[in-house]
Design a protein around this motif. Sequence first.
Motif, PDB file in Angstrom:
ATOM      1  N   VAL A 145       0.819  -1.209   0.000  1.00 59.98           N
ATOM      2  CA  VAL A 145       0.000   0.000   0.000  1.00 59.98           C
ATOM      3  C   VAL A 145       0.857   1.265   0.000  1.00 59.98           C
ATOM      4  O   VAL A 145       0.395   2.333  -0.400  1.00 59.98           O
ATOM      5  N   VAL A 146       2.103   1.173   0.448  1.00 63.39           N
ATOM      6  CA  VAL A 146       3.043   2.291   0.420  1.00 63.39           C
ATOM      7  C   VAL A 146       4.383   1.750  -0.052  1.00 63.39           C
ATOM      8  O   VAL A 146       4.854   0.715   0.427  1.00 63.39           O
ATOM      9  N   GLY A 147       5.035   2.439  -0.993  1.00 63.59           N
ATOM     10  CA  GLY A 147       6.297   1.960  -1.541  1.00 63.59           C
ATOM     11  C   GLY A 147       6.078   0.782  -2.470  1.00 63.59           C
ATOM     12  O   GLY A 147       4.949   0.325  -2.676  1.00 63.59           O
ATOM     13  N   ALA A 148       7.143   0.296  -3.064  1.00 60.11           N
ATOM     14  CA  ALA A 148       7.094  -0.904  -3.924  1.00 60.11           C
ATOM     15  C   ALA A 148       6.034  -0.783  -5.016  1.00 60.11           C
ATOM     16  O   ALA A 148       5.278  -1.715  -5.274  1.00 60.11           O
ATOM     17  N   GLY A 149       5.957   0.383  -5.667  1.00 56.76           N
ATOM     18  CA  GLY A 149       5.004   0.580  -6.746  1.00 56.76           C
ATOM     19  C   GLY A 149       3.641   1.059  -6.301  1.00 56.76           C
ATOM     20  O   GLY A 149       2.792   1.369  -7.148  1.00 56.76           O
ATOM     21  N   ALA A 150       3.391   1.109  -5.000  1.00 53.31           N
ATOM     22  CA  ALA A 150       2.141   1.655  -4.481  1.00 53.31           C
ATOM     23  C   ALA A 150       2.336   3.147  -4.212  1.00 53.31           C
ATOM     24  O   ALA A 150       3.121   3.802  -4.889  1.00 53.31           O
ATOM     25  N   ILE A 153       6.629   7.360  -1.141  1.00 57.72           N
ATOM     26  CA  ILE A 153       6.965   7.950   0.142  1.00 57.72           C
ATOM     27  C   ILE A 153       8.391   8.477   0.062  1.00 57.72           C
ATOM     28  O   ILE A 153       9.224   7.931  -0.686  1.00 57.72           O
ATOM     29  N   GLY A 154       8.690   9.518   0.829  1.00 58.97           N
ATOM     30  CA  GLY A 154       9.997  10.155   0.765  1.00 58.97           C
ATOM     31  C   GLY A 154      11.055   9.511   1.625  1.00 58.97           C
ATOM     32  O   GLY A 154      12.041  10.175   1.971  1.00 58.97           O
TER      33      GLY A 154
END
Length: 227
Positions: A145-150, A153-154
């Motif tokens: 859901v965040v990172g890895a193509g989702a 995030i900085g």
Amino acid sequence: MTGAVYAGSARFTTLAPGRVTRHSFSFAEHYDPANLGFGPMVCHNDDVLEPAGGYPDHPHRDLEIVTWVLEGVLVHTDDAGRALALEPGDVQVMSAGSGIRHAEVADPSSGRTRFLQTWLRPDEPGLAPSWRVEGVEPGPGLTAVVGAGALPIGTEGARLDIARLSPGEHAQLPDAPLLHAFVAVGGGRLGGLELGAGDAVRLDDESSTAFEATAAGTELLVWSFSS
């Protein structure tokens, strides 16, 4: 398996009008020099709000703030004029950057609201603030859901996966130098460890680790970090 288990019953707890917050790390008046964070993670809060309860206008800067709503409706307003109603299954990534002010309050008509919020250190401070929101429907396996193509995030190498599991279903954890697995709802087993709602495991250089749900409606959140 190498790592540490942190029982939900041992978390720091803040009681405030209309709000109960359980902290996985040192936070505000709850100070523990041995528990200041994990990798780039400096805050992992579990909030339960009564209707209209929550956090009035307050500032942040130089944080990547990830919010996941489990129950109810969380209303986000900010100094950029945004007003968002986050519902279960919504994930928000807010990059505070050079500075923001916002409020987070439970919708008065939604009943009890519960959300999880994680703060990460950004790779680069002082950038322009930004917000991203997406609805997600996790399956029995881990869903990024965040990172890895989702949602981006900085914080490079940071990734959040979520799984919703029935008893006997498994979720294979990512291979990563640092893993933080949190049972938000239900319970299960991880490498022979019995975990209930609110329990977390912090793993260091673990590989080929699977979580097995033992309770209906189990929800598992896994943060992985490349360093």
